[in-house]
Design a protein around this motif. Sequence first.
Motif, PDB file in Angstrom:
ATOM      1  N   LEU A  41      -7.918   6.207  -8.844  1.00 51.47           N
ATOM      2  CA  LEU A  41      -7.849   5.198  -7.784  1.00 51.47           C
ATOM      3  C   LEU A  41      -9.214   5.019  -7.131  1.00 51.47           C
ATOM      4  CD1 LEU A  41      -6.448   3.391  -5.663  1.00 51.47           C
ATOM      5  CD2 LEU A  41      -5.776   5.446  -4.465  1.00 51.47           C
ATOM      6  N   PHE A  76       0.187  13.485  -1.960  1.00 49.92           N
ATOM      7  CA  PHE A  76       0.777  14.501  -2.838  1.00 49.92           C
ATOM      8  C   PHE A  76      -0.275  15.220  -3.656  1.00 49.92           C
ATOM      9  CE2 PHE A  76       4.589  11.754  -2.237  1.00 49.92           C
ATOM     10  CZ  PHE A  76       5.343  12.707  -1.574  1.00 49.92           C
ATOM     11  N   VAL A 125     -11.526   1.601  -7.257  1.00 50.53           N
ATOM     12  CA  VAL A 125     -11.931   0.890  -6.042  1.00 50.53           C
ATOM     13  C   VAL A 125     -13.448   0.733  -6.012  1.00 50.53           C
ATOM     14  CG1 VAL A 125     -12.016   1.010  -3.521  1.00 50.53           C
ATOM     15  CG2 VAL A 125      -9.895   1.535  -4.718  1.00 50.53           C
ATOM     16  N   TYR A 173       0.790  -1.227   0.000  1.00 49.29           N
ATOM     17  CA  TYR A 173       0.000   0.000   0.000  1.00 49.29           C
ATOM     18  C   TYR A 173       0.824   1.280   0.000  1.00 49.29           C
ATOM     19  CZ  TYR A 173      -4.573  -2.107   0.135  1.00 49.29           C
ATOM     20  OH  TYR A 173      -5.710  -2.771  -0.228  1.00 49.29           O
ATOM     21  N   ALA A 174       2.181   1.168   0.145  1.00 48.19           N
ATOM     22  CA  ALA A 174       3.003   2.383   0.230  1.00 48.19           C
ATOM     23  C   ALA A 174       2.702   3.379  -0.891  1.00 48.19           C
ATOM     24  CB  ALA A 174       4.479   2.009   0.268  1.00 48.19           C
ATOM     25  N   PRO A 175       2.750   2.948  -2.179  1.00 43.85           N
ATOM     26  CA  PRO A 175       2.483   3.931  -3.230  1.00 43.85           C
ATOM     27  C   PRO A 175       1.035   4.413  -3.218  1.00 43.85           C
ATOM     28  CG  PRO A 175       3.357   1.885  -4.158  1.00 43.85           C
ATOM     29  CD  PRO A 175       3.072   1.631  -2.724  1.00 43.85           C
ATOM     30  N   VAL A 176       0.119   3.531  -2.832  1.00 40.47           N
ATOM     31  CA  VAL A 176      -1.299   3.900  -2.836  1.00 40.47           C
ATOM     32  C   VAL A 176      -1.586   4.989  -1.808  1.00 40.47           C
ATOM     33  CG1 VAL A 176      -3.642   3.007  -2.607  1.00 40.47           C
ATOM     34  CG2 VAL A 176      -1.854   1.566  -3.557  1.00 40.47           C
ATOM     35  N   LEU A 229       0.641   7.197  -0.752  1.00 46.62           N
ATOM     36  CA  LEU A 229       1.345   8.428  -1.133  1.00 46.62           C
ATOM     37  C   LEU A 229       0.568   9.253  -2.144  1.00 46.62           C
ATOM     38  CD1 LEU A 229       5.017   7.207  -1.452  1.00 46.62           C
ATOM     39  CD2 LEU A 229       4.084   8.759   0.259  1.00 46.62           C
ATOM     40  N   LEU A 230      -0.170   8.562  -3.009  1.00 45.94           N
ATOM     41  CA  LEU A 230      -0.856   9.238  -4.112  1.00 45.94           C
ATOM     42  C   LEU A 230      -1.754  10.392  -3.622  1.00 45.94           C
ATOM     43  CD1 LEU A 230      -0.974   8.993  -7.183  1.00 45.94           C
ATOM     44  CD2 LEU A 230      -2.860   7.404  -6.919  1.00 45.94           C
ATOM     45  N   VAL A 278      -1.064  15.486 -12.007  1.00 48.06           N
ATOM     46  CA  VAL A 278      -1.122  14.068 -12.372  1.00 48.06           C
ATOM     47  C   VAL A 278      -1.459  13.223 -11.133  1.00 48.06           C
ATOM     48  CG1 VAL A 278       0.254  12.097 -13.170  1.00 48.06           C
ATOM     49  CG2 VAL A 278       0.430  14.278 -14.349  1.00 48.06           C
ATOM     50  N   MET A 279      -0.900  13.638  -9.981  1.00 46.93           N
ATOM     51  CA  MET A 279      -1.212  12.945  -8.722  1.00 46.93           C
ATOM     52  C   MET A 279      -2.709  13.068  -8.404  1.00 46.93           C
ATOM     53  SD  MET A 279       1.548  11.672  -7.393  1.00 46.93           S
ATOM     54  CE  MET A 279       2.797  11.474  -8.613  1.00 46.93           C
ATOM     55  N   ASP A 295      -6.887   1.320 -17.567  1.00 50.41           N
ATOM     56  CA  ASP A 295      -5.552   1.474 -17.007  1.00 50.41           C
ATOM     57  C   ASP A 295      -4.452   0.969 -17.944  1.00 50.41           C
ATOM     58  OD1 ASP A 295      -3.673   2.092 -14.996  1.00 50.41           O
ATOM     59  OD2 ASP A 295      -3.583  -0.007 -14.418  1.00 50.41           O
ATOM     60  N   LEU A 301     -14.438  -1.919  -8.494  1.00 51.99           N
ATOM     61  CA  LEU A 301     -14.077  -3.258  -8.030  1.00 51.99           C
ATOM     62  C   LEU A 301     -15.020  -3.768  -6.962  1.00 51.99           C
ATOM     63  CD1 LEU A 301     -10.228  -3.299  -7.762  1.00 51.99           C
ATOM     64  CD2 LEU A 301     -11.702  -4.621  -9.239  1.00 51.99           C
ATOM     65  N   ILE A 302     -15.385  -2.857  -6.033  1.00 51.50           N
ATOM     66  CA  ILE A 302     -16.309  -3.264  -4.975  1.00 51.50           C
ATOM     67  C   ILE A 302     -17.645  -3.659  -5.613  1.00 51.50           C
ATOM     68  CG2 ILE A 302     -17.622  -2.449  -2.973  1.00 51.50           C
ATOM     69  CD1 ILE A 302     -15.160  -0.830  -2.176  1.00 51.50           C
ATOM     70  N   ILE A 329      -9.670  -2.792 -16.564  1.00 51.00           N
ATOM     71  CA  ILE A 329      -8.397  -3.177 -17.187  1.00 51.00           C
ATOM     72  C   ILE A 329      -8.084  -2.246 -18.351  1.00 51.00           C
ATOM     73  CG2 ILE A 329      -7.183  -4.975 -18.502  1.00 51.00           C
ATOM     74  CD1 ILE A 329      -8.774  -7.036 -16.898  1.00 51.00           C
TER      75      ILE A 329
END
Lengths: 288, 276
Positions: free
Chosen positions: B245, B34, B249, B25-28, B30-31, B237-238, B205, B252-253, B202
């Motif tokens: 994101l 920023f 999510v 989850y680190a990059p998720v 951070l998004l 872009v962030m 992305d 997907l749910i 899919i």
Amino acid sequence: MGMTLDKEARQGLTLLSPTALYALLMLAAPLAMVVTFSFWTQNYLDIETTLTLDNYREAWSKPIYQVLMIRSLKISLLVTVVTVVLAFPIAYFLSFHVKNRKALWLFLITVPFWTSYLLRVFLWKVILGYNGVLNTALMELGLIAEPLTFILYNANAVVLTLAHAWAPFAILPIFVALEKIDRSLLEAAEDLGDGPVRRFFRITLPLAMPGVIASTLIVLIPTVGDFITPKLVGGTDGLMIANMIQIQFGKANNAPLGAALAVSSMMIVAVISLIIYAAGKKFGGRVQ
Amino acid sequence: MSSLSKYLSGKWLTVYAVVYMLFLYAPVFLLPMFAFNDATIISFPLQGFTTKWFDVLWETQALHGAVRNSATVAISTAVISTILGACAARASARYRFPGKRPVMGFIMLPLVLPEIIVAVSLLVLLMQLGMSLSLWTVVAGHVLICTPFSIAILSSAFQGLDNSLEEASFDLGESRWGTFRRVILPLVMPGVVSSLLICFTISLDEFIIAFFLTGTDVTLPVYIWSQLRFPTKLPSVMALGTILLALSVVLLILAEWFRRRAAKKQGIEASAGGFM
């Protein structure tokens, strides 16, 4: 052949035909085309259609392509080992220790995978950079005096980023294989006096082998073809064969050479995959 | 050796699982940090809260075009892949015929083929046929990689179907099409919706195939790729990534919810059959 198909077979084939036809036109034909292309040559703006092995001679003998190919294989194999070894305990944990919330865990594991791939790779650059998250944190904690520089713009960064990107693909097949193991086998091993370690190596691991092999191949094959991660976090020492393929189809404008490089790398990966598959089958089959 | 048995014990595995999830989850995490950070440079320490990067997105015309293109591609891909996936999944689950395994295997091949291979082979074919690149060539590539996912999702839906329901419908005088529409389709509908959502996600992305096969109209990931080169564009872009994101999510749910409803529907159906 004089074989007549019964009604059921005809209905099945009719129903499958649109999808099969699509795969034939959009997959079989293009793959055949790219193989043909690799035997042609680029003549400035035109394509020379005399069949020749020149592209393959160049692809296999020029040092730059050899270096890139060997590096790609090394990085991909390393990524695969790291990803699968890190993933196994998670799959084991999910299968043997999580009782009620398995579906939730599986869902949580797949969520990061559904965020933009480009941005995930880019964010690793932010994490690993000179003034990045990791260096800032480590310096705040007083663990290092100078920012670490060996973590970005080299092969390490590529391995870490790809291991992150393919994590769910490695976990799921192993988890499925572990779920299939008949728990009474483990009890039997215990009753017969096997300790936890022996039991793990004699029962659990061999029976989980099909899953381990599946995740190994699922990670290995696509990582050889990735060119975004090497380009964003790999620096010049982390460039891989796919970057060269992309360059040949783009700036270098030598599609036939690009095709030869693509076909060559696919052949090598296919051979390695077959070896891994055979080795896994032997190891998994012996103990069963 | 005893350290290994400790390592396999529950407590250490739980610790490991938590650390591993942090890594995933680190990059998720951070998004969004920023995206709401009041600074042009993407680095720590954070400078304060702002929503201005989201405002920038509203004013960027090129981005709006890319969003429209991606929506067109993703919706077309989802519909075509799901139709092709449904045909194959139904054929494979319901009928027995010669050559089923090799043909199905070939259709599923894009799952293990590197995307760059799919992309360059389609590109070479299109070049040779003299066709120009457009959003439709991107759709052609995306359908190829999404159909296997659709088949995987729909196979379980079709396999759970009780054949006697179909026979009962024929006995009651329904035609083949009527049976499909009024008996089978409602039962597999949640699986169909789930497949549509997964294929949409899919395609939305996918970068490599889109990068090779796109013409002058770019899709969203190709647009993002072009922006990554400009440091001043990064915060917006962030912000864009954060929106994507959140969207993924939610989709997907929804997909998971529909998939479970499908399972439940058939579970009830099956148990009712057993009871009778």
